[in-house]
Design a protein around this motif. Structure first.
Motif, mmCIF file in Angstrom:
data_model
loop_
_atom_site.group_PDB
_atom_site.id
_atom_site.type_symbol
_atom_site.label_atom_id
_atom_site.label_comp_id
_atom_site.label_asym_id
_atom_site.label_seq_id
_atom_site.Cartn_x
_atom_site.Cartn_y
_atom_site.Cartn_z
ATOM 1 N N LYS A 196 -6.964 9.860 5.094
ATOM 2 C CA LYS A 196 -6.899 10.032 6.550
ATOM 3 C C LYS A 196 -7.996 10.084 7.037
ATOM 4 O O LYS A 196 -7.939 9.887 8.344
ATOM 5 N N GLU A 242 -14.433 6.352 4.891
ATOM 6 C CA GLU A 242 -13.544 5.197 4.233
ATOM 7 C C GLU A 242 -13.350 6.012 2.900
ATOM 8 O O GLU A 242 -13.777 6.587 2.822
ATOM 9 N N TRP A 248 0.285 2.806 0.657
ATOM 10 C CA TRP A 248 -0.523 3.224 1.959
ATOM 11 C C TRP A 248 -0.836 2.886 2.626
ATOM 12 O O TRP A 248 -2.015 2.182 3.298
ATOM 13 N N LYS A 249 0.430 1.653 3.001
ATOM 14 C CA LYS A 249 0.249 1.254 4.391
ATOM 15 C C LYS A 249 -0.046 1.483 5.568
ATOM 16 O O LYS A 249 0.816 2.882 5.923
ATOM 17 N N ILE A 288 -2.764 2.551 6.752
ATOM 18 C CA ILE A 288 -4.260 3.118 6.127
ATOM 19 C C ILE A 288 -5.519 1.951 5.981
ATOM 20 O O ILE A 288 -5.196 1.236 5.639
ATOM 21 N N ASP A 289 -6.548 1.780 6.932
ATOM 22 C CA ASP A 289 -7.289 1.174 6.934
ATOM 23 C C ASP A 289 -8.218 1.787 5.140
ATOM 24 O O ASP A 289 -8.848 2.503 4.838
ATOM 25 N N THR A 290 -8.028 0.930 4.140
ATOM 26 C CA THR A 290 -9.073 0.979 2.689
ATOM 27 C C THR A 290 -9.040 0.406 2.383
ATOM 28 O O THR A 290 -8.824 -0.912 2.375
ATOM 29 N N ASN A 291 -9.645 0.231 1.283
ATOM 30 C CA ASN A 291 -9.713 -0.581 -0.165
ATOM 31 C C ASN A 291 -9.807 -0.164 -1.134
ATOM 32 O O ASN A 291 -9.391 0.631 -1.958
#
Length: 221
Positions: free
Chosen positions: A192, A196, A210-211, A213-216
């Protein structure tokens, strides 16, 4: 503004297909007595009723009793003895279990960022990994040592606490950009605070945690 990046990478099931603490203990036990290996398996194998009982108790108490008791296997080992065993463990076991996708990802940042290993695994193993793969720095769980021998207890456990250590490191380095690579749910606070992140998953359902959370995501079988 000039950007100074830190890339922080987890070890177990991220950089390598291994729980390095348990695998290291098993590696040592395989070269020792059959009895010690049997006891270790009782603590760590899913078929064991002792393992299941410890998992249930741990969930109730919020503590990983399986890991805590397994670490007792290091009691009596000398610091130099364990350092040498860690090097052998790396060359004979870990080096064969690389997650190549993660090594390729790290290679993209090698010339533009500082590469940091951050693992709740034990210091001797993480130190060898960092040295062998040219990481700039590392943080790891540290074991108590008295008169040059380990007691089997931890003086610093990084599980769920990496974010505070990384925040201190960023301040010390003057870094203003953080990239995190991990598979650990306990690293959620660290993810968090990153600019990135790359989350290692083994199946689609792993993404549910991980919903929001902006992630790859990086899928590794």
């Amino acid at each position: 503004m000039y950007s100074k990046k830190l890339v922080v990478c987890d070890v177990c099931d991220t950089l390598y297909r291994s729980n390095t603490t348990f695998d290291f203990i098993r590696f040592i036990a395989n070269e020792g007595s059959i009895f010690r290996l049997f006891v270790f398996n009782l603590l760590t194998q899913k078929w064991s009723p002792i393992f299941l009982a410890l998992v249930i108790l741990g969930r109730l108490k919020g503590m990983d009793y399986n890991r805590k008791l397994a670490l007792k296997f290091f009691s009596g080992f000398g610091e130099q003895q364990l350092a040498i065993a860690s090097e052998k463990f790396y060359s004979d076991f870990l080096a064969l279990r690389k997650n190549e996708k993660i090594f390729d990802l790290l290679a993209r940042y090698r010339n533009s960022a500082k590469l940091i290993l951050a693992s709740s695994s034990i210091h001797p193993v993480v130190q060898v990994i960092a040295t062998e793969n040219d990481f700039d720095d590392f943080i790891a769980s540290t074991m108590e040592s008295k008169q040059g021998k380990y007691t089997g207890a931890l003086t610093q456990d990084l599980t769920g606490r990496k974010q505070s250590f990384i925040r201190e490191l960023m301040d010390r380095e003057g870094a203003n950009e953080l990239i995190v690579i991990t598979d650990n749910k306990s690293d959620k606070a660290l993810v968090k605070m990153s600019n990135e992140s790359f989350i290692v998953v083994k199946k689609e359902s792993d993404k549910n945690f991980w919903k929001g959370i902006d992630t790859n995501f990086i899928m590794i079988s």
